[in-house]
Motif scaffolding. Structure first.
Motif, PDB file in Angstrom:
ATOM      1  N   UNK A 180     -33.015 -40.641  -9.456  1.00 54.74           N
ATOM      2  CA  UNK A 180     -32.048 -41.978  -9.542  1.00 54.74           C
ATOM      3  C   UNK A 180     -31.864 -42.399  -8.340  1.00 54.74           C
ATOM      4  N   UNK A 181     -32.507 -41.892  -7.119  1.00 53.00           N
ATOM      5  CA  UNK A 181     -32.206 -42.534  -5.859  1.00 53.00           C
ATOM      6  C   UNK A 181     -31.186 -42.464  -5.053  1.00 53.00           C
ATOM      7  N   UNK A 182     -29.910 -42.560  -5.801  1.00 51.61           N
ATOM      8  CA  UNK A 182     -28.662 -42.162  -5.250  1.00 51.61           C
ATOM      9  C   UNK A 182     -28.511 -42.816  -3.839  1.00 51.61           C
ATOM     10  N   UNK A 183     -28.682 -44.138  -3.817  1.00 49.76           N
ATOM     11  CA  UNK A 183     -28.401 -44.952  -2.492  1.00 49.76           C
ATOM     12  C   UNK A 183     -27.071 -45.084  -2.498  1.00 49.76           C
ATOM     13  N   UNK A 205     -26.929 -55.803   0.377  1.00 49.76           N
ATOM     14  CA  UNK A 205     -26.531 -54.590  -0.191  1.00 49.76           C
ATOM     15  C   UNK A 205     -27.564 -53.945  -1.117  1.00 49.76           C
ATOM     16  N   UNK A 206     -27.489 -52.768  -0.868  1.00 51.06           N
ATOM     17  CA  UNK A 206     -28.471 -51.723  -1.473  1.00 51.06           C
ATOM     18  C   UNK A 206     -28.622 -51.817  -3.024  1.00 51.06           C
ATOM     19  N   UNK A 207     -27.299 -52.048  -3.625  1.00 49.58           N
ATOM     20  CA  UNK A 207     -27.395 -52.056  -5.080  1.00 49.58           C
ATOM     21  C   UNK A 207     -27.814 -53.381  -5.695  1.00 49.58           C
ATOM     22  N   UNK A 208     -28.375 -54.280  -4.635  1.00 47.46           N
ATOM     23  CA  UNK A 208     -28.847 -55.606  -5.156  1.00 47.46           C
ATOM     24  C   UNK A 208     -30.191 -55.734  -5.089  1.00 47.46           C
ATOM     25  N   UNK A 209     -30.930 -54.385  -4.678  1.00 44.67           N
ATOM     26  CA  UNK A 209     -32.265 -54.432  -4.680  1.00 44.67           C
ATOM     27  C   UNK A 209     -32.978 -54.210  -5.986  1.00 44.67           C
ATOM     28  N   UNK A 222     -35.339 -52.148  -8.645  1.00 45.42           N
ATOM     29  CA  UNK A 222     -35.607 -50.692  -8.805  1.00 45.42           C
ATOM     30  C   UNK A 222     -36.740 -50.222  -7.775  1.00 45.42           C
ATOM     31  N   UNK A 223     -38.002 -51.096  -7.654  1.00 47.41           N
ATOM     32  CA  UNK A 223     -39.017 -50.356  -6.695  1.00 47.41           C
ATOM     33  C   UNK A 223     -38.559 -50.459  -5.275  1.00 47.41           C
ATOM     34  N   UNK A 224     -37.806 -51.485  -4.932  1.00 47.15           N
ATOM     35  CA  UNK A 224     -37.369 -51.530  -3.445  1.00 47.15           C
ATOM     36  C   UNK A 224     -36.240 -50.407  -3.380  1.00 47.15           C
ATOM     37  N   UNK A 241     -38.856 -45.214 -14.299  1.00 47.27           N
ATOM     38  CA  UNK A 241     -38.308 -46.526 -14.479  1.00 47.27           C
ATOM     39  C   UNK A 241     -38.945 -47.587 -13.828  1.00 47.27           C
ATOM     40  N   UNK A 242     -40.090 -47.185 -12.983  1.00 48.63           N
ATOM     41  CA  UNK A 242     -40.770 -48.373 -12.404  1.00 48.63           C
ATOM     42  C   UNK A 242     -41.989 -48.869 -13.149  1.00 48.63           C
ATOM     43  N   UNK A 243     -42.230 -50.213 -12.764  1.00 49.85           N
ATOM     44  CA  UNK A 243     -43.380 -50.852 -13.383  1.00 49.85           C
ATOM     45  C   UNK A 243     -44.666 -50.174 -12.604  1.00 49.85           C
ATOM     46  N   UNK A 244     -45.740 -50.164 -13.700  1.00 48.89           N
ATOM     47  CA  UNK A 244     -47.044 -49.366 -13.105  1.00 48.89           C
ATOM     48  C   UNK A 244     -47.479 -49.692 -11.704  1.00 48.89           C
ATOM     49  N   UNK A 245     -47.293 -50.960 -11.322  1.00 46.24           N
ATOM     50  CA  UNK A 245     -47.903 -51.560 -10.314  1.00 46.24           C
ATOM     51  C   UNK A 245     -46.982 -51.126  -8.940  1.00 46.24           C
ATOM     52  N   UNK A 246     -45.592 -50.807  -9.364  1.00 45.83           N
ATOM     53  CA  UNK A 246     -44.747 -50.645  -8.335  1.00 45.83           C
ATOM     54  C   UNK A 246     -44.898 -48.959  -8.006  1.00 45.83           C
ATOM     55  N   UNK A 247     -45.235 -48.290  -9.353  1.00 44.63           N
ATOM     56  CA  UNK A 247     -45.564 -46.877  -9.030  1.00 44.63           C
ATOM     57  C   UNK A 247     -46.600 -46.445  -8.135  1.00 44.63           C
TER      58      UNK A 247
END
Lengths: 292, 244
Positions: free
Chosen positions: B87-90, B134-138, B140-142, B167-173
């Motif tokens: 869940x990244x936890x930024x 701000x990190x929470x405006x990025x 999911x992949x970013x 939870x990321x799109x295949x290309x981002x994965x």
């Protein structure tokens, strides 16, 4: 009603609000980072007030100058209280943490209050400095020096805290810990040290608020709970996640209380504060400055 | 290759509920090791126990020759084990740059912060472009890229990633796996937990299979990819019946 008297009321609202803001900021900081409601915050404020009273009475040092003694004294007290008392509850989970932290901080309230009764006696203490009651008149509005200096000290304090949290590396570590303590630990931050610094900082803010309270109203061993409650109202107004929002929310409450004094009568001042508190909880539960 | 991390008979419990039973595994310096297993097998618990977020009931965790079990998490970070949590936890309210700076909080990493920041920006240019956001405006992949960048700022010797593709799109994965591979090529040992077992096994030299809190299998990445029972259990392939 004359424009002057409205201006005068607004100004006094700001004076009072500045003290609310400083008192609330310390509570908000500890609540936002440690996630502990320190009910004894008002008692720390009371001790801060007594320090300036005694330093003034015994050494004749101006109460504003005595902050140089009161702030480090309460900072140290905060370090010790965190290490001895709060460290044991801060990492408990869920309900256990809420119950235990409330119990120990209520306990601390009783201990500190009775200690103050014993050591300082129950007498109301006030400070009479040379400039008490003095001031200047500007466009028919009276500006008492002592209250003006209090507001300036409050504003400078907030700027310093704001700069520290937003711009300095240790300050950002505090904000990061407030957001997600686990992620902070995984970044290599010693969160127990952050908790300790934060609690000490909160206690230092209580020292400043206590001094300003003593200059404006005087001090007695039992003022603590009232100030904790006032600070809590301001923290909820600001939004419990908003550490930096506590000060503007304090100013707002001070002004609204003052205005309600002329609009609906002084006896309803406290009621108006609580009405706003309820309205905010109903309409904007994340608080005025909180983010959802 | 010398052993970098060695876990011996690790037992971890949440209250009365034991999540890991006698887990033992070893990761060599420079390897990519994957950990696969179904939901609730204890994969996240294992990573969190190694990172110092859970105190084990029993067992040892040895990193670079010295025991680290029971140390607080920030001390383990100081040693060079860095977890990119599920869940990244930024720090969502802080900027991309501030997140990266905080990733280098340990004394060891702080000394090299400026140089490392430049390297992270070079490798992950999207973070340089958005450093004041701000990190929470990025997206999911970013956010996942930032989470990895923040971990890199701590100068990891062992980088542990918990479900980086979740939870990321295949290309981002694909992009994330590229970054993981590149990080490994720069000399960082990788311990990877993934739902996407297929992709993880392709990348990993070796893998462990965790089921109900126990290690139930191990082997080379390609070897496990080719193993029929592993394919059925974790790779979602239907057994072929048309071969005669």
């Amino acid at each position: 009603m004359s424009l002057e008297s409205v201006m005068q009321t607004l100004l006094f609202g700001l004076f009072v609000g500045g003290i609310y803001g400083i008192a609330a900021m310390g509570l908000a900081l500890v609540f936002g980072v440690l996630k502990v409601l320190n009910v004894a915050h008002g008692e720390l404020l009371m001790f801060g007030g007594y320090i300036s009273f005694w330093v003034f009475t015994t050494l004749g040092i101006d109460p504003f100058v005595s902050l140089l003694i009161g702030i480090p004294a309460l900072f140290l007290t905060g370090l010790i209280l965190d290490r001895v008392v709060f460290r044991h509850v801060v990492r408990l989970a869920g309900e256990e943490k809420i119950k235990n932290s409330l119990l120990i901080s209520f306990g601390l309230t009783l201990v500190l209050q009775n200690l103050a009764l014993r050591v300082f006696t129950a007498d109301d203490r006030t400070i009479q400095v040379a400039y008490t009651g003095a001031g200047v008149s500007l466009f028919g509005v009276m500006l008492p020096f002592a209250r003006l200096a209090s507001l300036i000290i409050a504003l400078v304090t907030i700027l310093v805290i704001h700069f520290f949290l937003r711009r300095s590396y240790p300050g950002k570590a505090i904000l990061a810990t407030a957001e997600d303590w686990e992620a902070a630990e995984l970044a290599g931050i010693n969160i127990h040290r952050v908790y300790m610094m934060t609690f000490a900082l909160g206690a230092s803010l209580a020292a400043i608020a206590g001094t300003l309270v003593t200059i404006a109203y005087g001090i007695s061993p039992t003022v603590g709970l009232a100030w904790t409650l006032k600070a809590l109202i301001v923290v909820v107004l600001a939004g419990t996640g908003s550490i930096l929002g506590a000060f503007p929310a304090g100013l707002l409450l001070g002004v609204v209380e003052a205005l309600s004094g002329i609009l609906v009568g002084a006896s309803y001042r406290e009621v108006i504060g609580l009405v706003i508190f309820l309205a905010v909880l109903l309409l904007r539960p994340q608080g005025l400055f909180g983010r959802t | 290759m010398p052993i970098l991390l060695s876990v011996q008979s690790l037992n971890v419990a949440y209250g009365d509920l034991q999540a890991l039973w006698d887990v033992s595994l070893a990761i060599n310096e420079g390897e990519v090791v994957a950990l696969i297993g179904s939901n609730g097998a204890g994969k996240t618990t294992l990573l969190r126990a190694i990172a110092g977020l859970h105190r084990p009931l029993a067992g040892t965790v040895t990193f670079d020759g010295s025991p680290i079990q029971g140390l607080p998490a920030y001390r383990i970070v100081e040693r060079g084990i860095i977890l990119v949590p599920e869940g990244r936890r930024l720090f969502g309210g802080l900027s991309v740059l501030e997140n990266l700076e905080l990733g280098a909080y340990t004394r060891r990493a702080r000394a090299k912060r400026a140089g490392m920041l430049q390297r992270v920006y070079d490798v992950l240019p999207v973070l340089a472009e958005r450093k004041h956001q701000r990190a929470n405006t990025l997206s999911g992949g970013q956010q996942q890229i930032l989470a990895i960048g923040r971990a890199m700022m701590g100068l990891p010797r062992l980088l542990m990633l918990d479900e980086p593709s979740l939870g990321l799109a295949p290309m981002i994965v694909e992009n994330i796996f590229e970054i993981v591979k590149m990080t490994n090529e720069q000399g960082v040992t990788i311990f990877l937990v993934e739902q996407n077992a297929n992709r993880a096994l392709e990348l990993a030299q070796r893998a462990y299979i965790l089921e109900q809190g126990r290690v139930v299998g191990t082997g080379g990445g390609m070897e496990l990819l080719g193993n029929e029972s592993v394919r059925q259990a974790y790779l979602g392939t239907i057994p072929t019946t048309d071969k005669t």
